[in-house]
Scaffold this motif. Structure first.
Motif, PDB file in Angstrom:
ATOM      1  N   UNK A 109       0.829  -1.210   0.000  1.00  0.00           N
ATOM      2  CA  UNK A 109       0.000   0.000   0.000  1.00  0.00           C
ATOM      3  C   UNK A 109       0.860   1.255   0.000  1.00  0.00           C
ATOM      4  N   UNK A 110       1.913   1.263   0.815  1.00  0.00           N
ATOM      5  CA  UNK A 110       2.796   2.428   0.876  1.00  0.00           C
ATOM      6  C   UNK A 110       3.472   2.661  -0.462  1.00  0.00           C
ATOM      7  N   UNK A 111       3.882   1.594  -1.119  1.00  0.00           N
ATOM      8  CA  UNK A 111       4.496   1.733  -2.431  1.00  0.00           C
ATOM      9  C   UNK A 111       3.544   2.337  -3.442  1.00  0.00           C
ATOM     10  N   UNK A 141       1.955  10.463  10.962  1.00  0.00           N
ATOM     11  CA  UNK A 141       1.452  11.553  10.141  1.00  0.00           C
ATOM     12  C   UNK A 141      -0.046  11.641  10.001  1.00  0.00           C
ATOM     13  N   UNK A 142      -0.792  11.018  10.906  1.00  0.00           N
ATOM     14  CA  UNK A 142      -2.246  11.179  10.878  1.00  0.00           C
ATOM     15  C   UNK A 142      -2.590  12.655  11.084  1.00  0.00           C
ATOM     16  N   UNK A 143      -3.421  13.190  10.208  1.00  0.00           N
ATOM     17  CA  UNK A 143      -3.830  14.592  10.318  1.00  0.00           C
ATOM     18  C   UNK A 143      -5.206  14.694  10.949  1.00  0.00           C
ATOM     19  N   UNK A 190       3.737   6.945   4.279  1.00  0.00           N
ATOM     20  CA  UNK A 190       3.950   7.168   2.847  1.00  0.00           C
ATOM     21  C   UNK A 190       3.251   8.444   2.391  1.00  0.00           C
ATOM     22  N   UNK A 191       2.035   8.675   2.888  1.00  0.00           N
ATOM     23  CA  UNK A 191       1.315   9.896   2.551  1.00  0.00           C
ATOM     24  C   UNK A 191       2.023  11.138   3.056  1.00  0.00           C
ATOM     25  N   UNK A 192       2.607  11.041   4.233  1.00  0.00           N
ATOM     26  CA  UNK A 192       3.354  12.172   4.805  1.00  0.00           C
ATOM     27  C   UNK A 192       4.585  12.468   3.970  1.00  0.00           C
ATOM     28  N   UNK A 193       5.336  11.424   3.596  1.00  0.00           N
ATOM     29  CA  UNK A 193       6.534  11.616   2.773  1.00  0.00           C
ATOM     30  C   UNK A 193       6.186  12.212   1.414  1.00  0.00           C
ATOM     31  N   UNK A 194       5.032  11.810   0.880  1.00  0.00           N
ATOM     32  CA  UNK A 194       4.616  12.294  -0.439  1.00  0.00           C
ATOM     33  C   UNK A 194       4.048  13.708  -0.394  1.00  0.00           C
ATOM     34  N   UNK A 195       3.854  14.228   0.787  1.00  0.00           N
ATOM     35  CA  UNK A 195       3.334  15.586   0.920  1.00  0.00           C
ATOM     36  C   UNK A 195       1.846  15.709   0.689  1.00  0.00           C
ATOM     37  N   UNK A 196       1.103  14.615   0.862  1.00  0.00           N
ATOM     38  CA  UNK A 196      -0.356  14.671   0.734  1.00  0.00           C
ATOM     39  C   UNK A 196      -0.907  15.403   1.955  1.00  0.00           C
ATOM     40  N   UNK A 197      -1.554  16.540   1.785  1.00  0.00           N
ATOM     41  CA  UNK A 197      -1.896  17.368   2.946  1.00  0.00           C
ATOM     42  C   UNK A 197      -2.961  16.797   3.866  1.00  0.00           C
ATOM     43  N   UNK A 198      -3.968  16.156   3.276  1.00  0.00           N
ATOM     44  CA  UNK A 198      -5.052  15.622   4.109  1.00  0.00           C
ATOM     45  C   UNK A 198      -4.873  14.114   4.234  1.00  0.00           C
ATOM     46  N   UNK A 199      -4.657  13.657   5.458  1.00  0.00           N
ATOM     47  CA  UNK A 199      -4.439  12.234   5.718  1.00  0.00           C
ATOM     48  C   UNK A 199      -5.395  11.819   6.835  1.00  0.00           C
ATOM     49  N   UNK A 200      -6.476  11.150   6.445  1.00  0.00           N
ATOM     50  CA  UNK A 200      -7.577  10.837   7.361  1.00  0.00           C
ATOM     51  C   UNK A 200      -7.593   9.361   7.724  1.00  0.00           C
ATOM     52  N   UNK A 201      -8.036   9.110   8.925  1.00  0.00           N
ATOM     53  CA  UNK A 201      -8.279   7.746   9.407  1.00  0.00           C
ATOM     54  C   UNK A 201      -9.688   7.691   9.958  1.00  0.00           C
ATOM     55  N   UNK A 202     -10.492   6.753   9.462  1.00  0.00           N
ATOM     56  CA  UNK A 202     -11.812   6.503  10.050  1.00  0.00           C
ATOM     57  C   UNK A 202     -11.710   5.230  10.884  1.00  0.00           C
TER      58      UNK A 202
END
Length: 254
Positions: A43-45, A114-116, A79-91
């Protein structure tokens, strides 16, 4: 060449269909207590590769109950944090253990990963089978980690509809409001799976909401990856995410 992905800006991961709840509103039907889960490295890849081609603005991780597999969740968020994705949500429903130490450790790992935003699924339906105390403990730990957290309820018919389920949901939300945790907009229950089975009477006199997962197959804004790696017409275990996208585009070539 025409592409169906010109507006792609979001990726979602269904970590597992295993769940700690047995909710009668669930559009997926009954969930097992354990089962298959997404490979975190795979998934991270996919996040890393996809973000090199597309300007992703949103990443979401959910389930089932994703925190039954915290390693996978953290791999994806990192992976989302490294990629600079600004919104990183967890439900999450917040109930993955009753061990206070494990709850604190998991909250700390999520913050470091990096959970936002954490969206906490609490309402009359979840709380029929999920105890509130460990969920409150998890919520308090996320606040201590300075991660944005809000309640994310499921509403029957409409939030303003006067039915017993919504009344109980408002009572539960008030408990979290007292902790300084307010509600998101939540979502309207879609009449599928268990909801169609157990709540049909509520939909008989009201028009059902639109399916929240439906999108134009020729204008895809969101990619959603299943616990077994299924995506579009293929699987991440056999092809990379960009290969799957390119193959999907070719299927529309005339």
């Amino acid at each position: 060449m025409y592409t169906c992905f010109s507006n792609l800006d979001r990726i979602e991961f269904v970590v597992t269909l295993a769940c700690t709840g047995r909710c009668k509103h669930c559009s997926e039907g009954d969930h097992p207590a354990s089962g298959e889960h997404l490979d975190g490295a795979l998934a991270a890849g996919a996040v890393t590769e996809l973000s090199q081609r597309y300007q992703l603005t949103s990443l979401m991780v959910f389930g089932g109950e994703p925190l039954l597999y915290p390693d996978t969740v953290c791999h994806i968020l990192e992976a989302g944090k490294r990629a600079g994705i600004p919104r990183r949500d967890l439900i999450t429903n917040g109930f993955f253990t009753q061990n206070p130490t494990q709850i604190r450790d998991t909250a700390h790992r999520l913050a470091l990963s990096g959970a936002v935003n954490v969206l906490l699924s609490v309402d009359a339906f979840h709380q029929e089978t999920i105890p509130l105390e460990p969920v409150r403990e998890f919520a308090a730990c996320m606040k201590q980690e300075h991660v944005s957290i809000s309640t994310h309820p499921a509403w029957l018919v409409h939030p303003s509809d006067e039915n017993p389920y919504n009344r109980r949901t408002w009572e539960i939300l008030d408990e979290f409001q007292a902790m300084g945790i307010g509600p998101s907009r939540g979502n309207l229950i879609f009449p599928g799976g268990n909801a169609k089975k157990y709540l049909a009477a509520y939909f008989a006199e009201n028009p059902p909401p639109d399916d929240p997962y439906e999108q134009d197959p020729k204008d895809i804004h969101t990619l959603s990856i299943s616990p077994n790696g299924d995506l579009l017409h293929g699987n991440l275990k056999q092809q990379s995410i960009l290969e799957l996208i390119d193959a999907y585009d070719r299927s529309f070539d005339s």
